[in-house]
Design an enzyme around this catalytic site. Structure first.
Site, PDB file in Angstrom:
ATOM      1  N   GLU A 137       0.817  -1.202   0.000  1.00  0.00           N
ATOM      2  CA  GLU A 137       0.000   0.000   0.000  1.00  0.00           C
ATOM      3  C   GLU A 137       0.853   1.256   0.000  1.00  0.00           C
ATOM      4  OE1 GLU A 137      -4.259  -1.068   1.866  1.00  0.00           O
ATOM      5  OE2 GLU A 137      -2.560  -1.419   3.161  1.00  0.00           O
ATOM      6  N   CYS A 150       3.441   8.462   1.242  1.00  0.00           N
ATOM      7  CA  CYS A 150       4.102   7.457   2.073  1.00  0.00           C
ATOM      8  C   CYS A 150       4.188   6.164   1.272  1.00  0.00           C
ATOM      9  CB  CYS A 150       3.258   7.278   3.327  1.00  0.00           C
ATOM     10  SG  CYS A 150       3.871   5.962   4.356  1.00  0.00           S
ATOM     11  N   CYS A 157       7.505  -7.340   6.446  1.00  0.00           N
ATOM     12  CA  CYS A 157       8.742  -6.888   7.091  1.00  0.00           C
ATOM     13  C   CYS A 157       9.281  -8.049   7.899  1.00  0.00           C
ATOM     14  CB  CYS A 157       8.440  -5.692   8.011  1.00  0.00           C
ATOM     15  SG  CYS A 157       9.905  -4.963   8.758  1.00  0.00           S
ATOM     16  N   CYS A 164       3.390  -3.328  15.690  1.00  0.00           N
ATOM     17  CA  CYS A 164       3.216  -3.005  14.275  1.00  0.00           C
ATOM     18  C   CYS A 164       2.602  -4.180  13.539  1.00  0.00           C
ATOM     19  CB  CYS A 164       4.575  -2.658  13.665  1.00  0.00           C
ATOM     20  SG  CYS A 164       4.508  -2.514  11.872  1.00  0.00           S
ATOM     21  N   GLY A 216       7.539  -2.310   5.449  1.00  0.00           N
ATOM     22  CA  GLY A 216       8.906  -2.759   5.229  1.00  0.00           C
ATOM     23  C   GLY A 216       9.961  -1.914   5.903  1.00  0.00           C
ATOM     24  N   SER A 248      12.540   6.244   7.045  1.00  0.00           N
ATOM     25  CA  SER A 248      12.356   5.823   8.437  1.00  0.00           C
ATOM     26  C   SER A 248      12.916   4.425   8.646  1.00  0.00           C
ATOM     27  CB  SER A 248      10.864   5.845   8.791  1.00  0.00           C
ATOM     28  OG  SER A 248      10.661   5.318  10.079  1.00  0.00           O
ATOM     29  N   CYS A 390      -0.669   4.940  10.417  1.00  0.00           N
ATOM     30  CA  CYS A 390       0.489   4.087  10.732  1.00  0.00           C
ATOM     31  C   CYS A 390       0.027   2.798  11.371  1.00  0.00           C
ATOM     32  CB  CYS A 390       1.368   4.719  11.814  1.00  0.00           C
ATOM     33  SG  CYS A 390       2.139   6.220  11.385  1.00  0.00           S
TER      34      CYS A 390
HETATM   35  N1  SAH Z   1      10.173  -0.073   9.054  1.00  0.00           N
HETATM   36  C1  SAH Z   1      10.429   1.311   9.155  1.00  0.00           C
HETATM   37  C2  SAH Z   1       9.503   2.172   8.327  1.00  0.00           C
HETATM   38  C3  SAH Z   1       8.023   1.898   8.390  1.00  0.00           C
HETATM   39  S1  SAH Z   1       7.203   2.168   9.880  1.00  0.00           S
HETATM   40  C4  SAH Z   1      10.391   1.734  10.587  1.00  0.00           C
HETATM   41  O1  SAH Z   1       9.984   0.958  11.442  1.00  0.00           O
HETATM   42  O2  SAH Z   1      10.812   2.854  10.858  1.00  0.00           O
HETATM   43  C5  SAH Z   1       6.601   3.840   9.960  1.00  0.00           C
HETATM   44  C6  SAH Z   1       6.346   4.267  11.417  1.00  0.00           C
HETATM   45  O3  SAH Z   1       5.050   3.821  11.901  1.00  0.00           O
HETATM   46  C7  SAH Z   1       7.360   3.663  12.367  1.00  0.00           C
HETATM   47  O4  SAH Z   1       7.835   4.633  13.252  1.00  0.00           O
HETATM   48  C8  SAH Z   1       6.559   2.624  13.074  1.00  0.00           C
HETATM   49  O5  SAH Z   1       7.153   2.307  14.283  1.00  0.00           O
HETATM   50  C9  SAH Z   1       5.202   3.275  13.192  1.00  0.00           C
HETATM   51  N2  SAH Z   1       4.113   2.346  13.495  1.00  0.00           N
HETATM   52  C10 SAH Z   1       4.015   1.031  13.195  1.00  0.00           C
HETATM   53  N3  SAH Z   1       2.868   0.514  13.662  1.00  0.00           N
HETATM   54  C11 SAH Z   1       2.218   1.512  14.288  1.00  0.00           C
HETATM   55  C12 SAH Z   1       0.959   1.605  14.952  1.00  0.00           C
HETATM   56  N4  SAH Z   1       0.166   0.557  15.066  1.00  0.00           N
HETATM   57  N5  SAH Z   1       0.592   2.799  15.443  1.00  0.00           N
HETATM   58  C13 SAH Z   1       1.396   3.871  15.323  1.00  0.00           C
HETATM   59  N6  SAH Z   1       2.583   3.853  14.700  1.00  0.00           N
HETATM   60  C14 SAH Z   1       2.999   2.686  14.190  1.00  0.00           C
HETATM   61 FE1  SF4 Z   2       8.991  -3.517  10.304  1.00  0.00          FE
HETATM   62 FE2  SF4 Z   2       8.931  -0.888  10.824  1.00  0.00          FE
HETATM   63 FE3  SF4 Z   2       6.829  -2.452  11.395  1.00  0.00          FE
HETATM   64 FE4  SF4 Z   2       9.048  -2.698  12.825  1.00  0.00          FE
HETATM   65  S1  SF4 Z   2       7.716  -0.865  12.716  1.00  0.00           S
HETATM   66  S2  SF4 Z   2       7.814  -4.386  11.999  1.00  0.00           S
HETATM   67  S3  SF4 Z   2      10.588  -2.317  11.289  1.00  0.00           S
HETATM   68  S4  SF4 Z   2       7.629  -2.002   9.365  1.00  0.00           S
END
Ligand code: SAH
Ligand code: SF4
Length: 413
Positions: A137, A150, A157, A164, A216, A248, A390
């Site tokens: 997406e 984005c 991942c 996440c 990812g 990120s 997110c």
């Molecule tokens: N894998 C990379 C980039 C994608 S994540 C990383 O982890 O940085 C983009 C952002 O969304 C990250 O900071 C991640 O920690 C956050 N994120 C993931 N799941 C989330 C959730 N359920 N609620 C809020 N932020 C979340």
């Molecule tokens: Fe992967 Fe980023 Fe999600 Fe962690 S927050 S599982 S590194 S996509």
């Protein structure tokens, strides 16, 4: 910044990697493949996502005379990335037989849009299908002064951050540069942003910023992300400056210096905790590269200055990482690093083992950081009605099939 992506679920599985203890002998790395750019015998080569050098090489290998190659690259580049043209027949400054030559061997293809949803707040979420039938997406978030796209760098991942949703997806594959650049091109298609020949230049850009915050871990797909960003940052065509791109990462320390050297974009770190004990649980890659190691790498990130600060992303999880003591520790830890802290209210997904911190708690936390001299914006969830925030991506299309207990157990909670 945006409220970017995440998330996908997988069928409950005994073989999930996160159940394996992480240690030096079992590094958190990935075992993924990138589908080759060349298609099987007889297939056409996609020109999207090739850097200028690669495009040149591809054209020459196919039979374009060396001495014409530079000019041809320039012309084709402009058609693809400036005008958004997908059909060689429309490349009118090329001789007709050369157009036919290109058409026989090459194609200009993007991922296929499966669905597009538009939120009440204008956020657009695209579900895209890529080679192999996989889905990723991308989310477009319009704001007053900019429009942020984005994008995803992998299907799923390999890291398994416990909050996440993407981390619960079993299948992982790297996106190719074509699939990464293709997301930017598709958004321009959908927003009608390609220039029209002869029309006055449009000064305001709809896709003005790109964040690698979708599905990812971009630093586990470094070369493809780098090449894709080279195409996006090229000073002809898509022309997004490196300061309008934010990558990120959860903290893949060895690739951080390379990011500065080979991409040069802005950096965001998924920090999320102030002690190794908590960060080990939330962001398990911390067991490999802990807070201190990560901060050392960030202190050395070249170009970091007050105008190019590092963004620390911090997801607010009720009772887990949201105390006043956490806020104070955070400020202390990042001392000396030009930074801003992006507080992300946790976006819940089905079966998530956490809850979002209360609003007052988030504000109190933000206040401590602000008083210590750091910008501490609270990221407003965008596109919640279409599950575009997110950590929510694909949760609606692929419902979590794991039980809450299974997820909590894997997270070591
Ligand atoms: N894998 C990379 C980039 C994608 S994540 C990383 O982890 O940085 C983009 C952002 O969304 C990250 O900071 C991640 O920690 C956050 N994120 C993931 N799941 C989330 C959730 N359920 N609620 C809020 N932020 C979340
Ligand atoms: Fe992967 Fe980023 Fe999600 Fe962690 S927050 S599982 S590194 S996509």
């Amino acid at each position: 910044m945006t409220n970017a992506p995440e998330a996908t679920s997988a069928p409950a599985s005994e073989s999930k990697p996160e159940s394996t203890p992480v240690s030096i002998t079992s590094p958190i790395t990935q075992d993924v493949v990138t589908i080759a750019r060349k298609l099987p015998e007889g297939g056409k080569i996609n020109l999207v996502g090739l850097t200028r050098d690669q495009l040149r090489e591809t054209l020459v290998t196919a039979g374009t005379p060396e001495k014409q190659a530079k000019m041809r690259v320039g012309q084709i580049w402009q058609w693809i990335y400036h005008w958004g043209v997908r059909d060689f027949a429309l490349m009118t400054n090329l001789a007709k037989d050369y157009r036919a030559f290109l058409d026989e061997r090459f194609e200009i293809t993007l991922p296929e849009i499966v669905t597009r949803q538009i939120s009440e707040d204008g956020t657009r979420k695209y579900l895209l299908r890529i080679a192999g039938g996989h889905e990723v997406e991308a989310v477009y978030i319009p704001e007053e002064s900019r429009g942020t796209l984005c994008i995803s760098s992998q299907v799923g991942c390999t890291l398994t951050c416990s909050f996440c949703h993407t981390g619960t997806q079993k299948l992982v594959r790297n996106l190719t540069p074509a699939e990464i650049v293709g997301q930017v091109m598709l958004a321009r298609d959908d927003l009608g942003e390609w220039p029209e020949q002869g029309a006055p230049k449009n000064e305001t850009r709809l896709v003005s910023n790109v964040v690698l915050m979708g599905m990812g871990e971009p630093l586990y797909n470094f070369e493809n992300v780098r090449d894709a960003m080279q195409v996006v940052m090229d000073n002809e065509g898509l022309t997004l400056s490196r300061r309008r791109i934010t990558l990120s990462t959860s903290g893949v320390v060895p690739e951080i210096a390379r990011t500065a050297a080979e991409i040069g974009c802005l950096l965001a770190i998924s920090f999320h905790a102030t002690t190794d004990e908590v960060r080990d649980k939330l962001v398990p890659i911390n067991k490999r590269w802990n807070i201190e190691t990560l901060l050392e790498a960030l202190r050395e990130y070249p170009r970091v200055s007050n105008s190019e600060r590092i963004t620390f992303e911090y997801v607010m999880l009720k009772g887990v990482n949201d105390s006043d003591a956490d806020a104070r520790r955070l400020v202390k830890l990042i001392q000396g690093i030009p930074a801003k802290i992006n507080l992300i209210p946790f976006n819940e997904w089905p079966g998530a083992p956490y809850q979002r911190s209360d609003w007052e708690r988030i504000e109190a936390f933000a206040d401590i950081i602000y008083k210590a001299g750091y910008a501490s914006p609270i990221r407003t969830p965008r596109g919640e009605d279409i599950m575009a925030a997110c950590g929510q991506l694909k949760s609606a299309t692929e419902r979590a099939r794991k039980s809450k207990a299974a997820i909590a157990a894997e997270a070591g909670l």
